[in-house]
Scaffold this motif. Structure first.
Motif, PDB file in Angstrom:
ATOM      1  N   ALA A  11       0.826  -1.203   0.000  1.00  0.00           N
ATOM      2  CA  ALA A  11       0.000   0.000   0.000  1.00  0.00           C
ATOM      3  C   ALA A  11       0.863   1.256   0.000  1.00  0.00           C
ATOM      4  O   ALA A  11       0.573   2.222  -0.699  1.00  0.00           O
ATOM      5  CB  ALA A  11      -0.934  -0.005   1.203  1.00  0.00           C
ATOM      6  N   ALA A  12       1.940   1.225   0.760  1.00  0.00           N
ATOM      7  CA  ALA A  12       2.839   2.382   0.814  1.00  0.00           C
ATOM      8  C   ALA A  12       3.562   2.585  -0.512  1.00  0.00           C
ATOM      9  O   ALA A  12       3.930   3.704  -0.852  1.00  0.00           O
ATOM     10  CB  ALA A  12       3.848   2.207   1.935  1.00  0.00           C
ATOM     11  N   ALA A  13       3.754   1.513  -1.258  1.00  0.00           N
ATOM     12  CA  ALA A  13       4.483   1.599  -2.525  1.00  0.00           C
ATOM     13  C   ALA A  13       3.560   1.911  -3.693  1.00  0.00           C
ATOM     14  O   ALA A  13       4.004   2.006  -4.822  1.00  0.00           O
ATOM     15  CB  ALA A  13       5.221   0.296  -2.793  1.00  0.00           C
ATOM     16  N   ALA A  14       2.272   2.078  -3.460  1.00  0.00           N
ATOM     17  CA  ALA A  14       1.324   2.334  -4.550  1.00  0.00           C
ATOM     18  C   ALA A  14       1.625   3.651  -5.250  1.00  0.00           C
ATOM     19  O   ALA A  14       1.464   3.769  -6.452  1.00  0.00           O
ATOM     20  CB  ALA A  14      -0.103   2.319  -4.028  1.00  0.00           C
ATOM     21  N   ALA A  15       2.063   4.660  -4.513  1.00  0.00           N
ATOM     22  CA  ALA A  15       2.341   5.961  -5.125  1.00  0.00           C
ATOM     23  C   ALA A  15       3.459   5.899  -6.161  1.00  0.00           C
ATOM     24  O   ALA A  15       3.281   6.389  -7.273  1.00  0.00           O
ATOM     25  CB  ALA A  15       2.656   6.985  -4.043  1.00  0.00           C
ATOM     26  N   PRO A  16       4.633   5.286  -5.865  1.00  0.00           N
ATOM     27  CA  PRO A  16       5.668   5.211  -6.910  1.00  0.00           C
ATOM     28  C   PRO A  16       5.222   4.393  -8.112  1.00  0.00           C
ATOM     29  O   PRO A  16       5.565   4.713  -9.239  1.00  0.00           O
ATOM     30  CB  PRO A  16       6.846   4.531  -6.210  1.00  0.00           C
ATOM     31  CG  PRO A  16       6.623   4.740  -4.758  1.00  0.00           C
ATOM     32  CD  PRO A  16       5.131   4.825  -4.585  1.00  0.00           C
ATOM     33  N   ALA A  17       4.421   3.359  -7.881  1.00  0.00           N
ATOM     34  CA  ALA A  17       3.961   2.547  -8.999  1.00  0.00           C
ATOM     35  C   ALA A  17       3.030   3.343  -9.896  1.00  0.00           C
ATOM     36  O   ALA A  17       3.028   3.181 -11.109  1.00  0.00           O
ATOM     37  CB  ALA A  17       3.253   1.294  -8.479  1.00  0.00           C
ATOM     38  N   ALA A  18       2.241   4.239  -9.309  1.00  0.00           N
ATOM     39  CA  ALA A  18       1.311   5.042 -10.096  1.00  0.00           C
ATOM     40  C   ALA A  18       2.043   6.040 -10.986  1.00  0.00           C
ATOM     41  O   ALA A  18       1.534   6.440 -12.024  1.00  0.00           O
ATOM     42  CB  ALA A  18       0.341   5.773  -9.169  1.00  0.00           C
ATOM     43  N   THR A  19       3.240   6.444 -10.595  1.00  0.00           N
ATOM     44  CA  THR A  19       4.000   7.398 -11.398  1.00  0.00           C
ATOM     45  C   THR A  19       4.818   6.715 -12.475  1.00  0.00           C
ATOM     46  O   THR A  19       5.526   7.370 -13.215  1.00  0.00           O
ATOM     47  CB  THR A  19       4.940   8.235 -10.506  1.00  0.00           C
ATOM     48  OG1 THR A  19       5.871   7.346  -9.882  1.00  0.00           O
ATOM     49  CG2 THR A  19       4.156   9.006  -9.471  1.00  0.00           C
ATOM     50  N   GLY A  20       4.750   5.395 -12.537  1.00  0.00           N
ATOM     51  CA  GLY A  20       5.449   4.671 -13.591  1.00  0.00           C
ATOM     52  C   GLY A  20       6.850   4.231 -13.222  1.00  0.00           C
ATOM     53  O   GLY A  20       7.568   3.697 -14.044  1.00  0.00           O
ATOM     54  N   GLN A  21       7.270   4.480 -11.985  1.00  0.00           N
ATOM     55  CA  GLN A  21       8.600   4.066 -11.582  1.00  0.00           C
ATOM     56  C   GLN A  21       8.650   2.561 -11.394  1.00  0.00           C
ATOM     57  O   GLN A  21       7.684   1.948 -11.004  1.00  0.00           O
ATOM     58  CB  GLN A  21       9.000   4.756 -10.276  1.00  0.00           C
ATOM     59  CG  GLN A  21       9.121   6.259 -10.427  1.00  0.00           C
ATOM     60  CD  GLN A  21       9.453   6.911  -9.086  1.00  0.00           C
ATOM     61  OE1 GLN A  21       9.561   6.248  -8.073  1.00  0.00           O
ATOM     62  NE2 GLN A  21       9.601   8.228  -9.098  1.00  0.00           N
ATOM     63  N   GLN A  22       9.789   1.963 -11.648  1.00  0.00           N
ATOM     64  CA  GLN A  22       9.983   0.523 -11.524  1.00  0.00           C
ATOM     65  C   GLN A  22      10.730   0.174 -10.242  1.00  0.00           C
ATOM     66  O   GLN A  22      11.481  -0.765 -10.207  1.00  0.00           O
ATOM     67  CB  GLN A  22      10.762  -0.006 -12.735  1.00  0.00           C
ATOM     68  CG  GLN A  22      10.009   0.068 -14.034  1.00  0.00           C
ATOM     69  CD  GLN A  22       8.862  -0.914 -14.071  1.00  0.00           C
ATOM     70  OE1 GLN A  22       7.794  -0.679 -13.538  1.00  0.00           O
ATOM     71  NE2 GLN A  22       9.064  -2.044 -14.714  1.00  0.00           N
ATOM     72  N   SER A  23      10.514   0.954  -9.172  1.00  0.00           N
ATOM     73  CA  SER A  23      11.275   0.724  -7.954  1.00  0.00           C
ATOM     74  C   SER A  23      10.711  -0.408  -7.102  1.00  0.00           C
ATOM     75  O   SER A  23      11.381  -0.869  -6.192  1.00  0.00           O
ATOM     76  CB  SER A  23      11.337   2.013  -7.127  1.00  0.00           C
ATOM     77  OG  SER A  23      10.026   2.408  -6.765  1.00  0.00           O
ATOM     78  N   ALA A  24       9.486  -0.822  -7.352  1.00  0.00           N
ATOM     79  CA  ALA A  24       8.874  -1.875  -6.543  1.00  0.00           C
ATOM     80  C   ALA A  24       9.504  -3.222  -6.882  1.00  0.00           C
ATOM     81  O   ALA A  24       9.768  -3.527  -8.041  1.00  0.00           O
ATOM     82  CB  ALA A  24       7.369  -1.933  -6.804  1.00  0.00           C
ATOM     83  N   PRO A  25       9.743  -4.046  -5.849  1.00  0.00           N
ATOM     84  CA  PRO A  25      10.286  -5.387  -6.113  1.00  0.00           C
ATOM     85  C   PRO A  25       9.321  -6.196  -6.985  1.00  0.00           C
ATOM     86  O   PRO A  25       8.102  -6.056  -6.880  1.00  0.00           O
ATOM     87  CB  PRO A  25      10.408  -6.009  -4.720  1.00  0.00           C
ATOM     88  CG  PRO A  25      10.404  -4.861  -3.769  1.00  0.00           C
ATOM     89  CD  PRO A  25       9.589  -3.786  -4.422  1.00  0.00           C
ATOM     90  N   ALA A  26       9.869  -7.031  -7.818  1.00  0.00           N
ATOM     91  CA  ALA A  26       9.056  -7.815  -8.756  1.00  0.00           C
ATOM     92  C   ALA A  26       8.036  -8.686  -8.043  1.00  0.00           C
ATOM     93  O   ALA A  26       6.921  -8.881  -8.543  1.00  0.00           O
ATOM     94  CB  ALA A  26       9.967  -8.675  -9.632  1.00  0.00           C
ATOM     95  N   GLU A  27       8.388  -9.212  -6.862  1.00  0.00           N
ATOM     96  CA  GLU A  27       7.480 -10.106  -6.145  1.00  0.00           C
ATOM     97  C   GLU A  27       6.302  -9.366  -5.523  1.00  0.00           C
ATOM     98  O   GLU A  27       5.366  -9.990  -5.026  1.00  0.00           O
ATOM     99  CB  GLU A  27       8.231 -10.915  -5.089  1.00  0.00           C
ATOM    100  CG  GLU A  27       8.936 -10.114  -4.044  1.00  0.00           C
ATOM    101  CD  GLU A  27      10.325  -9.654  -4.449  1.00  0.00           C
ATOM    102  OE1 GLU A  27      11.048  -9.162  -3.574  1.00  0.00           O
ATOM    103  OE2 GLU A  27      10.706  -9.766  -5.640  1.00  0.00           O
ATOM    104  N   ARG A  28       6.308  -8.059  -5.568  1.00  0.00           N
ATOM    105  CA  ARG A  28       5.170  -7.290  -5.061  1.00  0.00           C
ATOM    106  C   ARG A  28       3.901  -7.611  -5.852  1.00  0.00           C
ATOM    107  O   ARG A  28       2.790  -7.473  -5.357  1.00  0.00           O
ATOM    108  CB  ARG A  28       5.473  -5.808  -5.171  1.00  0.00           C
ATOM    109  CG  ARG A  28       4.350  -4.954  -4.621  1.00  0.00           C
ATOM    110  CD  ARG A  28       4.572  -3.527  -4.948  1.00  0.00           C
ATOM    111  NE  ARG A  28       3.470  -3.159  -5.825  1.00  0.00           N
ATOM    112  CZ  ARG A  28       3.211  -1.952  -6.198  1.00  0.00           C
ATOM    113  NH1 ARG A  28       3.979  -0.971  -5.834  1.00  0.00           N
ATOM    114  NH2 ARG A  28       2.194  -1.692  -6.976  1.00  0.00           N
TER     115      ARG A  28
END
Length: 144
Positions: free
Chosen positions: A96-113
């Motif tokens: 949930a905390a990582a939803a913001a970077p994912a919405a901006t198109g960044q690929q910083s989230a780990p693949a297993e997320r």
């Protein structure tokens, strides 16, 4: 019981293939894009696949040594699986905390997320059932 173990093993493998495909498609094998070490992921996959082949041969031949070999292969598979689960849980909790970077198109989230929780849970549940069924079969419990 050996056929039941085969069925649960195949179902477990299907869930594993699904997660492996997701992990690879999201760049999990690239350095820095996963909390799951590449050797652990592929070691888990390889040992499980070899064990499944051994189990199929056991079902065909009914040789006790093969049942014990398959069980022996499942022990490190389970240990590697628990290690990956332990590393996945914090990633899932931070989703949930990582939803913001994912919405901006960044690929910083780990693949297993991106692993679906029902697939992770089902894979683990069927894996435990498979280990128990293989052990019971190797011990000669429930056989004909």
């Amino acid at each position: 019981m050996d056929i039941a173990a085969l069925i649960t093993w195949v179902i477990t493998a299907l869930g594993g293939f699904s997660m492996l495909g997701t992990w690879l498609s999201r760049g999990g094998a690239k350095a820095g894009n996963s909390r799951l070490p590449v050797p652990v992921v592929f070691g888990h996959f390889a040992l499980a696949a070899i064990g499944l082949v051994v189990w199929v041969i056991y079902v065909i031949t009914d040789k006790d040594a093969l049942a014990w070999t398959a069980f022996g292969l499942l022990v490190p598979v389970a240990l590697l699986g628990f290690a990956m689960l332990a590393r996945w849980i914090p990633v899932h909790r931070a989703r949930a905390a990582a939803a913001a970077p994912a919405a901006t198109g960044q690929q910083s989230a780990p693949a297993e997320r991106y692993f679906p929780v029902p697939v992770v849970a089902g894979h683990g549940l069927f894996a435990v059932v498979t280990v128990v069924l293989v052990l019971l079969t190797a011990l000669g419990i429930g056989g004909s």
